[in-house]
Design an enzyme around this catalytic site. Structure first.
Site, PDB file in Angstrom:
ATOM      1  N   ASN A 104       7.230  -5.715   7.778  1.00  0.00           N
ATOM      2  CA  ASN A 104       5.336  -5.725   7.003  1.00  0.00           C
ATOM      3  C   ASN A 104       4.703  -6.495   7.469  1.00  0.00           C
ATOM      4  OD1 ASN A 104       3.380  -5.488   4.231  1.00  0.00           O
ATOM      5  ND2 ASN A 104       4.001  -7.845   4.703  1.00  0.00           N
ATOM      6  N   TYR A 170      -5.352  -0.389  14.675  1.00  0.00           N
ATOM      7  CA  TYR A 170      -4.602  -0.675  13.449  1.00  0.00           C
ATOM      8  C   TYR A 170      -3.846   1.204  13.180  1.00  0.00           C
ATOM      9  CZ  TYR A 170      -3.139  -1.396   8.771  1.00  0.00           C
ATOM     10  OH  TYR A 170      -2.751  -1.029   7.111  1.00  0.00           O
ATOM     11  N   LYS A 174       0.369   2.064  13.269  1.00  0.00           N
ATOM     12  CA  LYS A 174       0.872   2.733  11.902  1.00  0.00           C
ATOM     13  C   LYS A 174       1.087   4.516  12.383  1.00  0.00           C
ATOM     14  CE  LYS A 174       0.584  -1.159   9.594  1.00  0.00           C
ATOM     15  NZ  LYS A 174       1.080  -2.022   9.027  1.00  0.00           N
TER      16      LYS A 174
END
Length: 272
Positions: A104, A170, A174
């Site tokens: 996470n 980012y 992802k």
């Protein structure tokens, strides 16, 4: 449950579906990581928290302990692989197994385009958001192989397949996590290790604050996503909206599902 100015009724009673499982959660000191750890503990798991901020780490650990949960914690940066490896060894000594890994930990970099960002920015974001996912999985997977069982769950994002712009590193991380989920699932399936990912939509977490402002409360956001129902459920998500999906993937209810992506976005990706 009340979070900020939003009253949230999770409506879920604990069923003990993670009884006896040892669950390792990275970035567990706040936001999604905190909610996931709390929900896993509520469902009977022994939770192991990894977080680089000692204050928030200890606060979450104390919260779990006060509720009668079993918890241990390690203050470390997930890109410090020596410290991470030492923590995994310590977990195995203390608990004898690791049943679930939740990757996470992440950062939300400054919003810059490719015209303005730097290689240093890119490498830092990729290091925490992607490389540490690889390294954490690599450290834990051999123990799951010996157990002939395990669950690895990556926290991705809808930004991995639908971009709002200005956060390329980012988004790249992802998106890579989504692809890597499939690769890992195929590699580890012979060992009875299931690998899946969860893609949250707009969430009210510390990462939703950009330059001191919660992006989910701006007039532009509210007008487009809430008032015009771009998000069909008409609200931003809360960490507890995601944690239940993670608990499902960690549980024995999930036994013939691997290499998949669960999108938890209030219906956002279903609209035009």
């Amino acid at each position: 449950m009340s979070i900020g100015c939003i009253d949230l009724d999770t409506g879920a009673e604990a069923m003990g579906i993670l009884d006896g499982k040892v669950c390792l959660v990275t970035g567990a000191g706040q936001g999604l990581g905190r909610a996931i750890a709390l929900e896993m503990s509520k469902e009977g798991a022994t939770t192991v928290l990894l977080e680089r901020n000692p204050e928030t780490l200890h606060a979450v650990a104390a919260e779990i302990a006060e509720e009668g949960g079993k918890v241990s914690s390690f203050a470390l940066d997930v890109t410090d692989y020596e410290a991470y490896a030492n923590a995994v060894r310590d977990i195995m000594v203390r608990h004898g197994r690791i049943d679930v890994l939740v990757n996470n930990a992440a950062i939300n970099p400054a919003t810059r385009s490719i015209l303005d960002d730097t290689l240093e920015d890119w490498r830092r974001t990729i290091g925490i958001n992607l490389e540490a996912v690889y390294m954490g999985s690599k450290l834990v997977a051999p123990h799951m192989v010996k157990q002939r069982s395990g669950r690895i769950i990556h926290i991705a994002s809808i930004q991995g397949f639908a971009s709002s712009g200005l956060c390329g590193s980012y988004n790249a991380a992802k998106g890579a996590i989504i692809a890597y989920t499939k690769s890992m699932a195929v590699e580890l399936a012979p060992h009875n290790i299931l690998v899946n990912s969860v893609a949250p939509g707009f969430m009210v977490t510390p990462m939703s604050f950009v330059n001191g402002v919660d992006e989910t409360t701006t007039p532009e956001f509210v007008k487009w996503y809430i008032d015009k129902r771009k998000i069909p459920l008409g609200r931003s998500g809360m960490p507890e909206d995601v944690s239940g999906s993670v608990v499902f993937l960690a549980s024995d209810y999930c036994r013939y599902m691997t290499g998949q992506l669960l999108v938890v976005d209030g219906g956002l990706m279903s609209t035009f």
